[in-house]
Design a protein around this motif. Sequence first.
Motif, short mmCIF file in Angstrom:
data_model
loop_
_atom_site.label_atom_id
_atom_site.label_comp_id
_atom_site.label_asym_id
_atom_site.label_seq_id
_atom_site.Cartn_x
_atom_site.Cartn_y
_atom_site.Cartn_z
N TYR B 4 0.71 -1.35 0.02
CA TYR B 4 0.05 -0.04 -0.12
C TYR B 4 1.00 1.24 0.19
O TYR B 4 0.46 2.18 -0.79
CB TYR B 4 -1.02 -0.05 1.12
CG TYR B 4 -1.78 1.21 1.34
CD1 TYR B 4 -3.12 1.41 0.53
CD2 TYR B 4 -1.40 2.24 2.20
CE1 TYR B 4 -3.54 2.54 0.65
CE2 TYR B 4 -2.21 3.46 2.19
CZ TYR B 4 -3.24 3.42 1.51
OH TYR B 4 -4.08 4.75 1.45
N ARG B 8 1.11 4.17 -2.81
CA ARG B 8 0.92 5.49 -2.24
C ARG B 8 2.10 6.65 -2.58
O ARG B 8 1.80 7.58 -3.08
CB ARG B 8 0.47 5.81 -0.92
CG ARG B 8 -1.15 5.21 -0.62
CD ARG B 8 -2.10 6.07 -1.29
NE ARG B 8 -1.72 7.37 -0.97
CZ ARG B 8 -2.30 8.11 -0.03
NH1 ARG B 8 -3.13 7.50 0.75
NH2 ARG B 8 -2.11 9.43 -0.07
N ARG B 228 -13.87 10.84 12.81
CA ARG B 228 -13.11 10.38 11.74
C ARG B 228 -12.98 11.35 10.62
O ARG B 228 -11.80 11.83 10.32
CB ARG B 228 -13.54 8.91 11.06
CG ARG B 228 -12.61 7.98 11.50
CD ARG B 228 -13.02 6.64 11.35
NE ARG B 228 -13.78 5.66 12.35
CZ ARG B 228 -14.87 5.40 12.28
NH1 ARG B 228 -15.57 5.18 10.84
NH2 ARG B 228 -15.52 4.74 13.10
N THR B 232 -9.54 13.73 8.84
CA THR B 232 -9.06 14.02 7.67
C THR B 232 -8.96 15.27 7.29
O THR B 232 -8.12 15.96 6.72
CB THR B 232 -9.90 13.18 6.75
OG1 THR B 232 -10.48 11.88 7.02
CG2 THR B 232 -9.22 13.12 5.31
N ASN B 288 -1.04 14.25 3.95
CA ASN B 288 -2.05 13.38 3.52
C ASN B 288 -1.57 11.90 3.50
O ASN B 288 -2.51 11.18 4.09
CB ASN B 288 -2.10 13.69 2.02
CG ASN B 288 -3.73 13.33 1.53
OD1 ASN B 288 -4.25 12.56 2.05
ND2 ASN B 288 -3.85 13.72 0.28
N LEU B 289 -0.51 11.57 3.25
CA LEU B 289 0.06 10.07 3.30
C LEU B 289 0.02 9.86 5.08
O LEU B 289 -0.58 8.64 5.24
CB LEU B 289 1.22 9.97 2.64
CG LEU B 289 1.78 8.41 2.85
CD1 LEU B 289 0.97 7.72 2.00
CD2 LEU B 289 3.39 8.56 2.28
N VAL B 291 -1.75 10.78 7.31
CA VAL B 291 -2.78 10.79 7.83
C VAL B 291 -3.75 9.60 7.52
O VAL B 291 -4.33 8.68 8.15
CB VAL B 291 -3.84 11.79 7.48
CG1 VAL B 291 -5.35 11.79 7.85
CG2 VAL B 291 -3.43 13.04 8.00
N ASP B 292 -3.65 9.08 6.23
CA ASP B 292 -4.23 7.74 5.73
C ASP B 292 -3.42 6.86 6.34
O ASP B 292 -4.17 5.65 6.81
CB ASP B 292 -3.78 7.76 4.22
CG ASP B 292 -4.78 8.59 3.33
OD1 ASP B 292 -5.67 9.21 3.96
OD2 ASP B 292 -4.74 8.83 2.08
N LEU B 293 -2.22 6.75 6.62
CA LEU B 293 -1.50 5.54 7.23
C LEU B 293 -2.05 5.43 8.85
O LEU B 293 -1.98 4.45 9.44
CB LEU B 293 0.02 5.66 7.47
CG LEU B 293 0.42 5.67 6.04
CD1 LEU B 293 2.04 5.75 5.94
CD2 LEU B 293 0.22 4.15 5.38
N TYR B 295 -5.00 6.24 9.81
CA TYR B 295 -6.52 5.97 9.90
C TYR B 295 -6.82 4.59 10.51
O TYR B 295 -7.99 4.52 11.39
CB TYR B 295 -6.91 6.06 8.62
CG TYR B 295 -8.17 6.82 8.36
CD1 TYR B 295 -7.90 8.03 8.28
CD2 TYR B 295 -9.26 6.05 7.98
CE1 TYR B 295 -9.24 8.77 8.18
CE2 TYR B 295 -10.45 6.85 8.11
CZ TYR B 295 -10.28 8.27 8.00
OH TYR B 295 -11.63 9.10 8.01
N ILE B 302 -10.40 -0.36 9.05
CA ILE B 302 -9.42 -0.16 7.91
C ILE B 302 -7.98 -0.98 8.27
O ILE B 302 -7.66 -0.67 9.37
CB ILE B 302 -9.34 1.09 7.66
CG1 ILE B 302 -10.73 1.90 7.37
CG2 ILE B 302 -8.18 1.59 6.78
CD1 ILE B 302 -10.64 3.38 7.13
N TYR B 304 -4.47 -2.06 5.99
CA TYR B 304 -3.78 -1.95 4.85
C TYR B 304 -3.09 -3.29 4.27
O TYR B 304 -2.18 -3.43 3.41
CB TYR B 304 -2.77 -0.66 4.67
CG TYR B 304 -3.65 0.75 4.90
CD1 TYR B 304 -4.71 0.68 4.10
CD2 TYR B 304 -3.06 1.27 6.02
CE1 TYR B 304 -4.94 2.16 4.06
CE2 TYR B 304 -3.80 2.42 6.09
CZ TYR B 304 -4.79 2.91 5.09
OH TYR B 304 -5.42 3.91 5.30
#
Lengths: 506, 305
Positions: B4, B8, B228, B232, B288-289, B291-293, B295, B302, B304
Amino acid sequence: MRDTRSVVLLVLCVLLGGFVFGAVAQTRVVIGNSASIWTLDGSLDANRQGASIYSCLYDYLYIRDMEQTWQPALCLSHKSVDDLTWEFTLRQGVRTHEGHEFTAEDVAFTINRIMEVGVGSQWRAYISPVSKAEAVDAHTLRITTTTPFPTLVDNLALIPMLPKGAFERAGATAFASNPVGTGPYKFVRWVTGEYVQLRANPDHWRGSPPFEEVEFRQIPDDSARLGALLSGEVDIIVNVPPELMGTISARRDLRAVSVPSIRGMYVFFDAVRGPFADSRVRQAINYLIDVDELIETVMGGLGTPINNMVPPMYIGNNPYLPASPYPYDPTRAFALLRAAGYDKPFEIVLNGPVGRYVKDRELTLAIAGQLERHGFKVTYKGQEWGVYFRELRARQEEKDDRAVLYVLGYGAPHFDLATPYNEFLRIGSKINLWANGTFTNVLDAAMREMNPVIRVALLNSAHQMVVEEAPIIFLFQLTDNYGINGRIDWTPRSDEMVWVLEMKLK
Amino acid sequence: MGRYITRRLGQMIFVWLGVALLVVVGLRMTGDPVALLLPHNMEPDVIAALRAEFGLDRPLYEQYARLVLNFVRLDLGRSIYYKQPVMKLVMERLPRSLLLAATALAVACLLGVPLGTLAGYRRGTAADVVISGSVVAAQSIPSFWLGIMLILVFAVRIPWLPTGGSRTAASLILPAITLSVIPLARMTRFLRAGVVDVLGQDYIRTARAKGNTERAVLFRHVLRNAVRPAVTDAAMTFGRLIGGAIIVETVFAWPGVGRLLMDAISNRDFPVVEGGTLVIATLFLVINLVVDLLYPLFDPRIAYD
């Protein structure tokens, strides 16, 4: 008992603190500038707000007094040896902030560096005929020029002089952010975009300067700058918009001061093609513009009508010409338009910069309104300065026959009429939009003429041609507006330089 | 997880290259920076020399390639205007921008989460009306006006705080408050909407039916799920505030990277616009990355792998 002791101690601390703070505050002056500075290497930057800082850090060959006459500074006297050679006798005993002696070598170095192509100094255009500067001995400097250059001294005297040794030891990049000069103040700190801090140089050849510390703050927003003055954080603010002057004068501890500026506002005709190629049309448009109304409504009454691109203080200004050659007179205007073959008003494109001069957008819109009042269909085009100026420069190459106008301002601290004429009205200039060969010949003769009397006479007749032929709409002289804290005794100058050496505490 | 992240990162590089291309092409469409920087009566040889020095005489693809390669080497070139390395200029300003953005965001979160939760939890009550109404009002206030008003009140009338600058901790208060208004309003609205949405879910009924206290339901079940989307959004807002606080930075004379970029645009200082934009874009992508990681921490569903 313990409580009483604590209270006494606290009161003592407050009093002592106030005393110490007051003592420090008294020997410090803070100036709120509006523009950002990009370097502290004064030999690169010709910006006027920069000049206020450079005049603290460096010295000049000569410096103007309040009456705008040159007074000796680093240079005691000069003479022109022949049409192409000048000799300058320098002051002895001048020392740099590092303690080294400042000599003719340093001045020659500064000038020769400015003339180097790759350096990109804004001063180069001011002294472009200079071919070489050399030190004859420690305190004699010789400058040779490629063509006769009658205004060499007036232009050269505006440039801050750098110490060669300190510059070479630091290198250009480091020097620009940590400069060494010979001026009345030494560099302490520069936070880009925020402030420049300086400390008095007690060993300056003029003696100790008036304040222990000087700080120049950069406050780009007009209201925030005013707020800083009102709160007492800064002592002097520059570029106060006319509508905020009342807020300052309403306070007893502050002064709002307006001085006539070196800047004139005017509107440039594209006089090469279209309706404005005919001088009668240009004169008619001049008669249709009510300058007094513009000054009153846009500038809040702060301004004086002029009969030139620049105010009358410039060398070469013809004092015998009428102050307002084209008073508001629509009847005369339409008679001239009919004589030129225009029975009806036509379409005009009016270009104006946004954010370059005080109230530039409002001024352009007011001019558009005055023209529309008389039936002209005006297309207003306001643009950010960079884009605006690019379009102005490109206008020479365009082929269309539209009636085009550009709102502009001009001001330069050398006060010499030949320079604005050369830059804007001479055939061959990159921006010129007026093809007048006689004017260009007279101007060229003036620019070569070394005899000051003949030179002024030639510029006088060039000025007369400008008034008669009207390649521009004559508008007004701006004022420079300052807000000053009552504790500072200072009268602003006309050349936009805030010179700390002229201030003192009341 | 590894796959993942690799995917990304690949996307990030692609987006970054696109941003760089837009910056290079867009800037060159606005004219020759050297001609605008120098006085208009400057000789052509001086203009040519400066153009060559900044590589502006090279073909566009070459300028693009050089920008990308130099960025990888952390060399952003030299500013035409300041005549200093761009990296130095950006790095001088960036910490101040980060400080301002982080403080504004912290204010927004500290006030926005409780206010939004309260408004959502007490939906339709007076508290909700007052909070939701204030949020709309706050979002409509232009930041330059609010900034000037705060200066007039808290620096001129009641001289508690400095009018501007960044020298003392007190200098941070007014700009941070001004900058926090929009994110605060967003945070409140996100939280309110989230709480209202979650309260209607079956699992909340189940939680209540299991005999949990209202407090436990709110903190353990409602908030955890409602926060949540706001997380973001807060991260994206943080990215935006770093380079986008231009008006607040101007009013408060705060020497941040937004004002550096704004000045650079009006001065046609290409290297600073390019370097500054790319640094901000990189930060934005990294945030951004990250924050996604992160999550999965907020949402165990969620993963990955």
